[in-house]
Motif scaffolding. Sequence first.
Motif, PDB file in Angstrom:
ATOM      1  N   ASN A   1       0.794  -1.098  -0.087  1.00 44.30           N
ATOM      2  CA  ASN A   1       0.095   0.090   0.097  1.00 44.30           C
ATOM      3  C   ASN A   1       0.914   1.045  -0.100  1.00 44.30           C
ATOM      4  O   ASN A   1       0.489   2.209  -0.673  1.00 44.30           O
ATOM      5  N   GLU A   2       1.966   1.329   0.773  1.00 49.72           N
ATOM      6  CA  GLU A   2       2.821   2.272   0.760  1.00 49.72           C
ATOM      7  C   GLU A   2       3.392   2.582  -0.495  1.00 49.72           C
ATOM      8  O   GLU A   2       3.527   3.855  -1.056  1.00 49.72           O
ATOM      9  N   VAL A   3       4.081   1.511  -1.182  1.00 46.56           N
ATOM     10  CA  VAL A   3       4.814   1.448  -2.512  1.00 46.56           C
ATOM     11  C   VAL A   3       3.601   2.185  -3.477  1.00 46.56           C
ATOM     12  O   VAL A   3       3.874   3.048  -4.402  1.00 46.56           O
ATOM     13  N   LEU A   4       2.368   1.631  -3.537  1.00 50.29           N
ATOM     14  CA  LEU A   4       1.458   2.116  -4.439  1.00 50.29           C
ATOM     15  C   LEU A   4       1.164   3.506  -4.318  1.00 50.29           C
ATOM     16  O   LEU A   4       0.932   4.116  -5.252  1.00 50.29           O
TER      17      LEU A   4
ATOM     18  N   ALA B   1       4.852   3.538 -17.259  1.00 52.46           N
ATOM     19  CA  ALA B   1       4.544   2.418 -16.881  1.00 52.46           C
ATOM     20  C   ALA B   1       5.259   1.896 -15.463  1.00 52.46           C
ATOM     21  O   ALA B   1       6.583   2.168 -15.811  1.00 52.46           O
ATOM     22  N   THR B   2       4.873   1.253 -14.395  1.00 54.51           N
ATOM     23  CA  THR B   2       5.318   0.905 -13.195  1.00 54.51           C
ATOM     24  C   THR B   2       5.029  -0.593 -13.063  1.00 54.51           C
ATOM     25  O   THR B   2       3.840  -0.920 -12.813  1.00 54.51           O
ATOM     26  N   TYR B   3       6.149  -1.444 -12.875  1.00 59.25           N
ATOM     27  CA  TYR B   3       5.658  -2.833 -12.344  1.00 59.25           C
ATOM     28  C   TYR B   3       5.948  -2.768 -10.735  1.00 59.25           C
ATOM     29  O   TYR B   3       7.025  -2.619 -10.480  1.00 59.25           O
ATOM     30  N   ILE B   4       5.092  -3.232 -10.085  1.00 62.50           N
ATOM     31  CA  ILE B   4       5.326  -3.385  -8.579  1.00 62.50           C
ATOM     32  C   ILE B   4       5.334  -4.961  -8.302  1.00 62.50           C
ATOM     33  O   ILE B   4       4.433  -5.577  -8.436  1.00 62.50           O
ATOM     34  N   ILE B   5       6.481  -5.535  -7.982  1.00 62.82           N
ATOM     35  CA  ILE B   5       6.699  -6.901  -7.798  1.00 62.82           C
ATOM     36  C   ILE B   5       6.197  -7.123  -6.255  1.00 62.82           C
ATOM     37  O   ILE B   5       7.153  -6.457  -5.539  1.00 62.82           O
ATOM     38  N   VAL B   6       5.600  -7.973  -6.156  1.00 59.32           N
ATOM     39  CA  VAL B   6       4.997  -8.323  -4.646  1.00 59.32           C
ATOM     40  C   VAL B   6       5.450  -9.770  -4.227  1.00 59.32           C
ATOM     41  O   VAL B   6       5.050 -10.767  -4.810  1.00 59.32           O
ATOM     42  N   GLU B   7       6.354  -9.886  -3.352  1.00 60.56           N
ATOM     43  CA  GLU B   7       6.595 -11.160  -2.619  1.00 60.56           C
ATOM     44  C   GLU B   7       5.343 -11.728  -2.278  1.00 60.56           C
ATOM     45  O   GLU B   7       4.660 -11.333  -1.354  1.00 60.56           O
ATOM     46  N   ASP B   8       5.338 -12.965  -2.550  1.00 65.08           N
ATOM     47  CA  ASP B   8       3.831 -13.641  -2.480  1.00 65.08           C
ATOM     48  C   ASP B   8       3.977 -15.106  -2.058  1.00 65.08           C
ATOM     49  O   ASP B   8       3.099 -15.877  -2.180  1.00 65.08           O
ATOM     50  N   TYR B   9       5.141 -15.462  -1.702  1.00 64.72           N
ATOM     51  CA  TYR B   9       5.458 -16.929  -1.277  1.00 64.72           C
ATOM     52  C   TYR B   9       5.059 -17.292   0.247  1.00 64.72           C
ATOM     53  O   TYR B   9       5.250 -16.248   1.181  1.00 64.72           O
TER      54      TYR B   9
END
Length: 229
Positions: free
Chosen positions: A73-76, A221-229
């Motif tokens: 949320n902070e990054v977004l 454009a921005t890609y937000i990669i989220v750790e989801d493991y």
Amino acid sequence: MTGTIHNKDRFLKNISQNLSRPMPRQVTKPAWQFRPQDKTLADLSQDELVEVMKQHSIAIHTDIIETRSTEVNEVLARVIATYGGGEIIAWNDPRFDELNIDLKKYDTFIWDEAKGAENIEVAERANIGITFSDVTLAESATVVLYADKGKGRSVSLLPATYIAIIPKSTIVPRFTQAAEQIDQRNNDSDFPTCINLITGPSNSADIEMKLVVGVHGPIKATYIIVEDY
């Protein structure tokens, strides 16, 4: 949803006759002895694939930010502020809730198929479009989007800027793996109505081989990669 093909043989016969060719035979998928496409980048770890993506993102003028689910949320919020805020349009996607992403704090319109053309009108004037990536190609820094109810194509194509939220687990080496996943879903009832491959902001080099960004879609454009493991 499975569709029904009508008048297929008559249609093909008409084309064959006009081309003076015999009717096409049933095509059998070949079994290739060598498949080098399966091996390219296949030995890389997920972290190494992210690094490959980062390298390619430079060439396509796209920012990549890595984060944890607890900080997304902070990054977004920072990326939205960088893009100037304003009206946002986003997919109606349960993954927003799964990551506790709160879009209500912004001026956000959620795609609603019941509203028909209004969705496209909002996308045309929106400053930011936000979607998730369903499959992500490390080799070209490409996001693969499965359009469906609540997930309109215009969200990633019409706004001035675009944000793709990328679950790290969706990153695969290249289109080879994406095609395999798409093929596996071919007979599913929830097969996407459209599949879009997006490689950064829109650009064209058709005129005098000079690269121009933002010709027919998002200019950033921005890609937000989220750790989801």
